[in-house]
Motif scaffolding. Sequence first.
Motif, PDB file in Angstrom:
ATOM      1  N   GLY A   1       0.837  -1.196   0.000  1.00  0.00           N
ATOM      2  CA  GLY A   1       0.000   0.000   0.000  1.00  0.00           C
ATOM      3  C   GLY A   1       0.869   1.241   0.000  1.00  0.00           C
ATOM      4  O   GLY A   1       1.174   1.812  -1.041  1.00  0.00           O
ATOM      5  N   CYS A   2       1.305   1.630   1.169  1.00  0.00           N
ATOM      6  CA  CYS A   2       2.086   2.864   1.298  1.00  0.00           C
ATOM      7  C   CYS A   2       3.594   2.607   1.269  1.00  0.00           C
ATOM      8  O   CYS A   2       4.368   3.497   0.974  1.00  0.00           O
ATOM      9  CB  CYS A   2       1.728   3.563   2.606  1.00  0.00           C
ATOM     10  SG  CYS A   2       2.205   2.612   4.074  1.00  0.00           S
ATOM     11  N   ASP A   3       4.013   1.388   1.603  1.00  0.00           N
ATOM     12  CA  ASP A   3       5.425   1.010   1.687  1.00  0.00           C
ATOM     13  C   ASP A   3       6.165   1.798   2.762  1.00  0.00           C
ATOM     14  O   ASP A   3       7.381   1.924   2.729  1.00  0.00           O
ATOM     15  CB  ASP A   3       6.117   1.158   0.329  1.00  0.00           C
ATOM     16  CG  ASP A   3       7.170   0.091   0.076  1.00  0.00           C
ATOM     17  OD1 ASP A   3       7.147  -0.944   0.772  1.00  0.00           O
ATOM     18  OD2 ASP A   3       8.014   0.289  -0.809  1.00  0.00           O
ATOM     19  N   HIS A   4       5.418   2.334   3.744  1.00  0.00           N
ATOM     20  CA  HIS A   4       5.999   3.108   4.844  1.00  0.00           C
ATOM     21  C   HIS A   4       5.437   2.696   6.207  1.00  0.00           C
ATOM     22  O   HIS A   4       5.642   3.394   7.189  1.00  0.00           O
ATOM     23  CB  HIS A   4       5.751   4.610   4.649  1.00  0.00           C
ATOM     24  CG  HIS A   4       6.411   5.175   3.447  1.00  0.00           C
ATOM     25  ND1 HIS A   4       7.766   5.361   3.355  1.00  0.00           N
ATOM     26  CD2 HIS A   4       5.903   5.581   2.272  1.00  0.00           C
ATOM     27  CE1 HIS A   4       8.065   5.866   2.179  1.00  0.00           C
ATOM     28  NE2 HIS A   4       6.949   6.014   1.494  1.00  0.00           N
ATOM     29  N   GLY A   5       4.677   1.614   6.270  1.00  0.00           N
ATOM     30  CA  GLY A   5       4.129   1.134   7.531  1.00  0.00           C
ATOM     31  C   GLY A   5       2.964   1.939   8.062  1.00  0.00           C
ATOM     32  O   GLY A   5       2.646   1.848   9.247  1.00  0.00           O
ATOM     33  N   GLN A   6       2.293   2.685   7.199  1.00  0.00           N
ATOM     34  CA  GLN A   6       1.219   3.557   7.667  1.00  0.00           C
ATOM     35  C   GLN A   6      -0.180   3.059   7.353  1.00  0.00           C
ATOM     36  O   GLN A   6      -1.138   3.546   7.933  1.00  0.00           O
ATOM     37  CB  GLN A   6       1.400   4.955   7.075  1.00  0.00           C
ATOM     38  CG  GLN A   6       2.681   5.610   7.518  1.00  0.00           C
ATOM     39  CD  GLN A   6       2.930   6.937   6.819  1.00  0.00           C
ATOM     40  OE1 GLN A   6       2.348   7.234   5.782  1.00  0.00           O
ATOM     41  NE2 GLN A   6       3.796   7.739   7.397  1.00  0.00           N
ATOM     42  N   CYS A   7      -0.310   2.077   6.436  1.00  0.00           N
ATOM     43  CA  CYS A   7      -1.668   1.695   6.019  1.00  0.00           C
ATOM     44  C   CYS A   7      -2.089   0.300   6.457  1.00  0.00           C
ATOM     45  O   CYS A   7      -3.278   0.013   6.536  1.00  0.00           O
ATOM     46  CB  CYS A   7      -1.809   1.828   4.505  1.00  0.00           C
ATOM     47  SG  CYS A   7      -0.961   0.539   3.554  1.00  0.00           S
ATOM     48  N   GLY A   8      -1.155  -0.608   6.704  1.00  0.00           N
ATOM     49  CA  GLY A   8      -1.489  -1.952   7.152  1.00  0.00           C
ATOM     50  C   GLY A   8      -1.860  -2.936   6.060  1.00  0.00           C
ATOM     51  O   GLY A   8      -2.163  -4.088   6.356  1.00  0.00           O
ATOM     52  N   ALA A   9      -1.816  -2.534   4.794  1.00  0.00           N
ATOM     53  CA  ALA A   9      -2.172  -3.451   3.710  1.00  0.00           C
ATOM     54  C   ALA A   9      -1.224  -4.645   3.642  1.00  0.00           C
ATOM     55  O   ALA A   9      -1.596  -5.708   3.147  1.00  0.00           O
ATOM     56  CB  ALA A   9      -2.180  -2.716   2.368  1.00  0.00           C
ATOM     57  N   CYS A  10      -0.024  -4.491   4.166  1.00  0.00           N
ATOM     58  CA  CYS A  10       0.994  -5.542   4.106  1.00  0.00           C
ATOM     59  C   CYS A  10       1.042  -6.397   5.368  1.00  0.00           C
ATOM     60  O   CYS A  10       1.962  -7.203   5.527  1.00  0.00           O
ATOM     61  CB  CYS A  10       2.361  -4.912   3.866  1.00  0.00           C
ATOM     62  SG  CYS A  10       2.928  -3.945   5.288  1.00  0.00           S
ATOM     63  N   THR A  11       0.059  -6.275   6.244  1.00  0.00           N
ATOM     64  CA  THR A  11       0.084  -6.999   7.512  1.00  0.00           C
ATOM     65  C   THR A  11       0.045  -8.505   7.283  1.00  0.00           C
ATOM     66  O   THR A  11      -0.786  -9.014   6.529  1.00  0.00           O
ATOM     67  CB  THR A  11      -1.093  -6.591   8.410  1.00  0.00           C
ATOM     68  OG1 THR A  11      -1.062  -5.176   8.611  1.00  0.00           O
ATOM     69  CG2 THR A  11      -1.035  -7.293   9.766  1.00  0.00           C
ATOM     70  N   ILE A  12       0.973  -9.195   7.942  1.00  0.00           N
ATOM     71  CA  ILE A  12       1.044 -10.655   7.943  1.00  0.00           C
ATOM     72  C   ILE A  12       1.305 -11.100   9.377  1.00  0.00           C
ATOM     73  O   ILE A  12       1.475 -10.261  10.264  1.00  0.00           O
ATOM     74  CB  ILE A  12       2.148 -11.184   7.003  1.00  0.00           C
ATOM     75  CG1 ILE A  12       3.517 -10.665   7.453  1.00  0.00           C
ATOM     76  CG2 ILE A  12       1.851 -10.829   5.555  1.00  0.00           C
ATOM     77  CD1 ILE A  12       4.698 -11.325   6.756  1.00  0.00           C
ATOM     78  N   LEU A  13       1.367 -12.393   9.584  1.00  0.00           N
ATOM     79  CA  LEU A  13       1.689 -12.934  10.907  1.00  0.00           C
ATOM     80  C   LEU A  13       3.078 -13.564  10.851  1.00  0.00           C
ATOM     81  O   LEU A  13       3.362 -14.362   9.950  1.00  0.00           O
ATOM     82  CB  LEU A  13       0.656 -13.978  11.316  1.00  0.00           C
ATOM     83  CG  LEU A  13      -0.782 -13.465  11.384  1.00  0.00           C
ATOM     84  CD1 LEU A  13      -1.759 -14.624  11.470  1.00  0.00           C
ATOM     85  CD2 LEU A  13      -0.952 -12.525  12.555  1.00  0.00           C
ATOM     86  N   VAL A  14       3.933 -13.197  11.786  1.00  0.00           N
ATOM     87  CA  VAL A  14       5.256 -13.804  11.916  1.00  0.00           C
ATOM     88  C   VAL A  14       5.344 -14.365  13.326  1.00  0.00           C
ATOM     89  O   VAL A  14       5.192 -13.619  14.300  1.00  0.00           O
ATOM     90  CB  VAL A  14       6.385 -12.789  11.643  1.00  0.00           C
ATOM     91  CG1 VAL A  14       7.745 -13.419  11.904  1.00  0.00           C
ATOM     92  CG2 VAL A  14       6.303 -12.270  10.208  1.00  0.00           C
TER      93      VAL A  14
END
Length: 175
Positions: free
Chosen positions: A55-68
């Motif tokens: 999404g933003c590629d800056h950690g601001q939108c959460g579109a890239c959220t996964i579980l680690v």
Amino acid sequence: MKLENGVADISASLPSKTLITLKVNGTEKQMEIAPWTTLLDALREYLDLTGTKKGCDHGQCGACTILVDGKRINSCLTLAIMKDDAEVTTIEGLAQGEVLHPLQQAFIEHDAFQCGYCTPGQICSAVGLMAEGRAETADDIRELMSGNICRCGAYPNIVAAIQEVIQTGERKAEQ
């Protein structure tokens, strides 16, 4: 280290590729990646798991959220090399064969998405939120999900879907 025009050239000392191992959605994967490759890019470009969105590629939108290792993270802010030997779960790994994860099913039933771009990150974040066990009210859910932006504004339905799964899980635990 060689100086060129007064600037240090350290590129010669950086490894061009590093071998890492990740357990992704239950399967061990090895990748040879540049040390500066984000976990998001490793998943999308090396493993072709495109459900996780940039999404933003800056950690601001959460579109890239996964579980680690069971915890939700922004994969765009994490270097893949930092998670060598970790267990990674993406949206593709939540369903059990043809059976959707309860949150995936609840998102469908509550129409908790519009364009769907943020949905994988929303669902992975909600899975992590439930594992944390801190969400007791709708306000708690809204606060704990505040790192995931839905540009379409499906928030009421997202909260309703999460609440239903939390309540269903509590009822199952009581039985």
